[in-house]
Design a protein around this motif. Structure first.
Motif, PDB file in Angstrom:
ATOM      1  N   ARG A   1       0.847  -1.189   0.000  1.00  0.00           N
ATOM      2  CA  ARG A   1       0.000   0.000   0.000  1.00  0.00           C
ATOM      3  C   ARG A   1       0.882   1.239   0.000  1.00  0.00           C
ATOM      4  O   ARG A   1       2.085   1.173   0.285  1.00  0.00           O
ATOM      5  CB  ARG A   1      -0.925  -0.019   1.215  1.00  0.00           C
ATOM      6  CG  ARG A   1      -1.859  -1.236   1.210  1.00  0.00           C
ATOM      7  CD  ARG A   1      -3.058  -1.030   2.098  1.00  0.00           C
ATOM      8  NE  ARG A   1      -3.893   0.082   1.646  1.00  0.00           N
ATOM      9  CZ  ARG A   1      -5.176   0.225   1.988  1.00  0.00           C
ATOM     10  NH1 ARG A   1      -5.764  -0.679   2.754  1.00  0.00           N
ATOM     11  NH2 ARG A   1      -5.868   1.270   1.577  1.00  0.00           N
TER      12      ARG A   1
ATOM     13  N   ASP B   1      -5.798   3.332  -1.867  1.00  0.00           N
ATOM     14  CA  ASP B   1      -4.928   4.487  -1.626  1.00  0.00           C
ATOM     15  C   ASP B   1      -4.748   5.226  -2.948  1.00  0.00           C
ATOM     16  O   ASP B   1      -4.584   4.600  -4.003  1.00  0.00           O
ATOM     17  CB  ASP B   1      -3.540   4.053  -1.135  1.00  0.00           C
ATOM     18  CG  ASP B   1      -3.576   3.349   0.214  1.00  0.00           C
ATOM     19  OD1 ASP B   1      -4.438   3.705   1.037  1.00  0.00           O
ATOM     20  OD2 ASP B   1      -2.751   2.437   0.416  1.00  0.00           O
TER      21      ASP B   1
ATOM     22  N   SER C   1      -2.024  -2.330  -8.421  1.00  0.00           N
ATOM     23  CA  SER C   1      -1.245  -1.112  -8.222  1.00  0.00           C
ATOM     24  C   SER C   1      -0.996  -0.489  -9.586  1.00  0.00           C
ATOM     25  O   SER C   1      -0.599  -1.187 -10.527  1.00  0.00           O
ATOM     26  CB  SER C   1       0.086  -1.439  -7.532  1.00  0.00           C
ATOM     27  OG  SER C   1       0.857  -0.265  -7.347  1.00  0.00           O
TER      28      SER C   1
ATOM     29  N   SER D   1      -7.283   8.031   1.144  1.00  0.00           N
ATOM     30  CA  SER D   1      -7.206   6.617   1.491  1.00  0.00           C
ATOM     31  C   SER D   1      -8.534   6.126   2.045  1.00  0.00           C
ATOM     32  O   SER D   1      -9.266   6.857   2.713  1.00  0.00           O
ATOM     33  CB  SER D   1      -6.100   6.393   2.527  1.00  0.00           C
ATOM     34  OG  SER D   1      -5.920   5.024   2.794  1.00  0.00           O
TER      35      SER D   1
END
Length: 277
Positions: free
Chosen positions: A21, A33, A50, A28
């Protein structure tokens, strides 16, 4: 697991360890995030993702996850974050070209964006994008960017359009919704002329409302795809403000309210009338 992504220039990496993270996110939540150039998303029982600097996406499938579900979120929520990182203003809209005009249909889930787009395609329109349409503003002109998204239709919409659903891939095993191929797709950028905001009501008539001024600006701003991400992307949000101002000057914006129970063809006919005005 085979991953599908509409932009070839983006590096997609399938990993066996969940990505970390963000250390200092600007926005967030328990599952997400967001910062200007970094994004993390965890979808329970599906995958963790991601996205970095608009160039790379890392995918960690969760145990037992099916490829269709992993790809669905990759090409939706994660794709939206990547487009924001690239400063390509994405709208929650399906788009097509009809009679030479660039059209984008926006609205909430269930409003009929995809089915209306397919219906225009069956009537000579050229498909551009489904569900997500990036728009660039160049001078006094707005341009739709084809990103080769696949059009998705519920089985009941397919039945109304006389499209059999016994040969197409489901978007998720648990959903009665399918990827429907299109035979006539736009490959190049095209001018955006008209934005239609599709809404529903429980009455038996159609209504068209032409937007101008601040109403037009606010309406376009509300249609930005995954607008909540911008809470963690202040530089992107600042850039979009000026782009939206210019976009509101470059395109027509019409709110069309349709009955919640009506035929797809009746809606297409009503929308077509607005193009002629």
């Amino acid at each position: 697991m085979e991953l599908y992504f509409p932009i070839e220039a983006v590096d997609i990496e399938l990993v066996t360890k969940e990505p970390d993270r963000l250390d200092h996110p600007k926005h967030s939540m328990s599952f997400m995030d967001v910062s200007d150039d970094s994004f993390f998303l965890r979808v329970r029982d599906v995958a963790s993702y991601s996205a970095m600097k608009g160039k790379k996406i890392v995918v960690y499938p969760h145990k037992g996850a099916d490829a269709a579900s992993v790809n669905l979120f990759l090409n939706g929520s994660v794709f939206g974050a990547l487009l924001h990182q690239q400063n390509l203003m994405p709208f929650h809209g399906s788009s097509f070209i009809f009679d030479g005009r660039g059209i984008m249909i926006c609205g909430h889930a269930g409003a009929g964006k995809s089915s209306i787009t397919v219906a225009f395609g069956l009537d000579g329109g050229v498909f551009v994008n489904d569900d997500i349409t990036p728009v660039k503003v160049i001078g006094n002109e707005a341009v739709m960017m084809p990103i080769h998204t696949r059009i998705k239709l519920w089985s009941d919409s397919m039945a109304k359009l006389n499209i059999p659903n016994d040969q197409f891939e489901k978007i998720r095993p648990s959903l009665d919704k399918f990827y429907v191929p299109t035979s006539n797709s736009c490959k190049l950028e095209h001018r955006l002329d008209h934005v239609v905001l599709l809404c529903l009501h429980n009455r038996d008539y159609y209504e068209a409302i032409e937007l101008n001024g601040l109403d037009k600006f606010d309406a376009l701003r509300r249609q930005i795809y995954r607008k909540g991400y911008l809470k963690g992307m202040p530089s992107c949000e600042k850039s979009y403000f000026s782009q939206l101002l210019n976009l509101s000057k470059a395109v027509r914006v019409t709110t069309i309210v349709r009955p919640d129970h009506c035929s797809i063809q009746d809606t297409v006919d009503f929308i077509r009338k607005q193009f002629r005005q």
